[in-house]
Design a protein around this motif. Structure first.
Motif, PDB file in Angstrom:
ATOM      1  N   VAL A  66      26.782  30.038  -0.527  1.00 34.97           N
ATOM      2  CA  VAL A  66      27.304  29.017   0.384  1.00 34.97           C
ATOM      3  C   VAL A  66      28.326  29.648   1.323  1.00 34.97           C
ATOM      4  O   VAL A  66      29.315  30.230   0.876  1.00 34.97           O
ATOM      5  N   LEU A  74      29.444  20.390   3.018  1.00 32.41           N
ATOM      6  CA  LEU A  74      29.170  19.848   1.688  1.00 32.41           C
ATOM      7  C   LEU A  74      30.385  19.152   1.090  1.00 32.41           C
ATOM      8  O   LEU A  74      30.241  18.220   0.294  1.00 32.41           O
ATOM      9  N   THR A  76      29.362  19.241  -6.823  1.00 33.04           N
ATOM     10  CA  THR A  76      29.059  20.171  -5.731  1.00 33.04           C
ATOM     11  C   THR A  76      30.033  19.986  -4.584  1.00 33.04           C
ATOM     12  O   THR A  76      30.500  20.958  -3.983  1.00 33.04           O
ATOM     13  N   TRP A 126      18.030  18.140   0.163  1.00 32.92           N
ATOM     14  CA  TRP A 126      18.274  17.869  -1.252  1.00 32.92           C
ATOM     15  C   TRP A 126      17.245  16.909  -1.821  1.00 32.92           C
ATOM     16  O   TRP A 126      16.696  16.068  -1.111  1.00 32.92           O
ATOM     17  N   ALA A 177      24.094  23.052  -7.860  1.00 34.55           N
ATOM     18  CA  ALA A 177      24.936  24.165  -7.428  1.00 34.55           C
ATOM     19  C   ALA A 177      25.517  24.864  -8.640  1.00 34.55           C
ATOM     20  O   ALA A 177      25.661  24.272  -9.720  1.00 34.55           O
ATOM     21  N   PRO A 183      23.661  15.903  -2.569  1.00 33.58           N
ATOM     22  CA  PRO A 183      24.420  16.640  -3.591  1.00 33.58           C
ATOM     23  C   PRO A 183      25.339  15.732  -4.400  1.00 33.58           C
ATOM     24  O   PRO A 183      25.779  14.699  -3.911  1.00 33.58           O
ATOM     25  N   TYR A 240      26.827  28.945  -5.148  1.00 34.14           N
ATOM     26  CA  TYR A 240      25.420  29.085  -4.777  1.00 34.14           C
ATOM     27  C   TYR A 240      24.733  27.726  -4.920  1.00 34.14           C
ATOM     28  O   TYR A 240      24.932  27.031  -5.923  1.00 34.14           O
ATOM     29  N   VAL A 241      23.939  27.380  -3.931  1.00 35.18           N
ATOM     30  CA  VAL A 241      23.101  26.187  -4.052  1.00 35.18           C
ATOM     31  C   VAL A 241      21.773  26.609  -4.668  1.00 35.18           C
ATOM     32  O   VAL A 241      21.191  27.640  -4.294  1.00 35.18           O
ATOM     33  N   SER A 263      32.647  22.777  -3.360  1.00 36.01           N
ATOM     34  CA  SER A 263      32.588  23.239  -1.967  1.00 36.01           C
ATOM     35  C   SER A 263      33.953  23.168  -1.310  1.00 36.01           C
ATOM     36  O   SER A 263      34.330  24.050  -0.535  1.00 36.01           O
ATOM     37  N   ALA A 282      16.977  21.516  -2.438  1.00 36.42           N
ATOM     38  CA  ALA A 282      18.144  21.823  -3.262  1.00 36.42           C
ATOM     39  C   ALA A 282      18.264  20.814  -4.386  1.00 36.42           C
ATOM     40  O   ALA A 282      18.025  19.612  -4.198  1.00 36.42           O
TER      41      ALA A 282
END
Length: 352
Positions: free
Chosen positions: A199, A207, A226, A217, A262, A222, A249-250, A230, A259
């Protein structure tokens, strides 16, 4: 991309009657003319990487201007090559990555766009400095580049001054001069069913509020974890302590590029080589082994780094599914605190 090229073409187009060949471009060893050609070379090279889906190196071609091409012609070529890169970025799917050496040997369309913008802004500055004409690009262009390919650079008083400092072209109060630099595209780690996509500060900002971070997603994402994570990533970026490979990381499903959660580290490993990891999944993705698969991959990546010796995870006592994920990934419970949290560890394999 188009705005950066338009500003470049506008500025250079107004000084085509000047001597570009005999004037050095700012602090570069190149002449202003050579630097202008280099801008065009970079733009078409990046377009070629994306369009050709190059994986192992640069596409084997070079750009050359016709003999006798004047400065005005060189500016036209910059405009044309910029249009080609913009078209390549627009038409390349989000999941495509192509070869670029720094630092993880690949970049996606956003990374190539950011590198193209940076090349245009910085080398237009070099030419303008050599010719003695004023130039300051739009702030949002500088911010676009900084938040995507300079994730390790703490923001400064303005995006333009920060970008100049980060590339050895300027000074910032309280910071040592930069004598060597490279930009940093995000790291992607592949597993059998997933890609773990690093990310960027730009994605983290989006995010952390109500955005999708540039990802598509599955329904329900999300999730709140997450968004909180973020926000922490962006705070680290603002504080100048963000190290992108030790960030978030997603988790993206390879079969449909969607997605579903995370995973990431809370920071860099400490002096003892301990690094904490956390994760969450959208509810609809749970129960399919995705978290275990991702945790094995990311933990293995971490323990392959010389600075990490132990990956740590903390989970609530009543969160049995997460405890099962940790156990399947090879973690061992080592402690329980007074707040009913269980501590798990995965250590680097011992030789012998």
């Amino acid at each position: 991309m188009e705005q950066a090229v338009a500003e470049c073409v506008g500025l250079l187009g107004a000084v085509t009657d000047r001597d570009w060949e005999g004037v050095r471009a700012g602090r570069l060893e190149w002449s202003c003319r050579r630097t202008a050609v280099h801008i065009a070379e970079d733009l078409i090279a990046y377009a070629g990487q994306l369009a050709g889906r190059e994986q192992d190196g640069y596409a084997p071609f070079e750009l050359s201007l016709d003999e006798g091409t004047d400065n005005a012609g060189a500016v036209r070529v910059i405009g044309a090559m910029g249009a080609l890169l913009a078209a390549a970025v627009r038409t390349t799917p989000r999941d495509v990555r192509a070869f670029h050496p720094y630092p993880f040997r690949s970049a996606n369309r956003e990374g190539f766009a950011a590198m193209g913008v940076a090349e245009v802004l910085l080398h237009t500055h070099d030419i303008a400095e050599g010719l003695g004409v004023p130039y300051e690009p739009a702030s949002e262009l500088c911010d676009f580049a900084l938040t995507r390919i300079f994730p390790h650079v703490r923001p400064g008083p303005t995006p333009w001054l920060t970008l100049l400092w980060a590339t050895g072209r300027g000074e910032l109060a309280g910071r040592a001069p930069v004598t060597g630099w490279r930009w940093s595209n995000n790291l992607v780690i592949d597993t059998e069913r997933l890609t773990l996509q690093g990310v960027t500060p730009a994605a983290a900002t989006d995010l952390s509020t109500v955005g999708d971070g540039g990802f598509e997603w599955i329904e329900g994402g999300p999730v709140e974890g997450t968004r909180v994570g973020s926000g922490l990533v962006y705070k680290q970026y603002e504080d100048g302590v963000h190290r992108p490979e030790w960030g978030m990381y997603v988790l993206v499903r390879r079969e449909d590029d969607r997605a579903l959660g995370a995973m990431g580290f809370h920071g860099v490993p400490d002096e003892a080589g301990r690094v904490e990891i956390g994760y969450d999944l959208v509810e609809g993705a749970r129960g399919h082994g995705y978290a275990t698969e991702a945790l094995r991959a990311l933990s293995s990546w971490a323990l392959d780094r010389p600075e990490a010796r132990t990956v740590v995870a903390n989970v609530e006592r009543d969160n049995v599914p997460s405890q099962n994920v940790l156990a399947r990934a090879g973690f061992t419970q080592v402690a329980e605190d007074s707040e009913q949290h269980l501590a798990y560890e995965l250590r680097e394999p011992r030789e012998g």
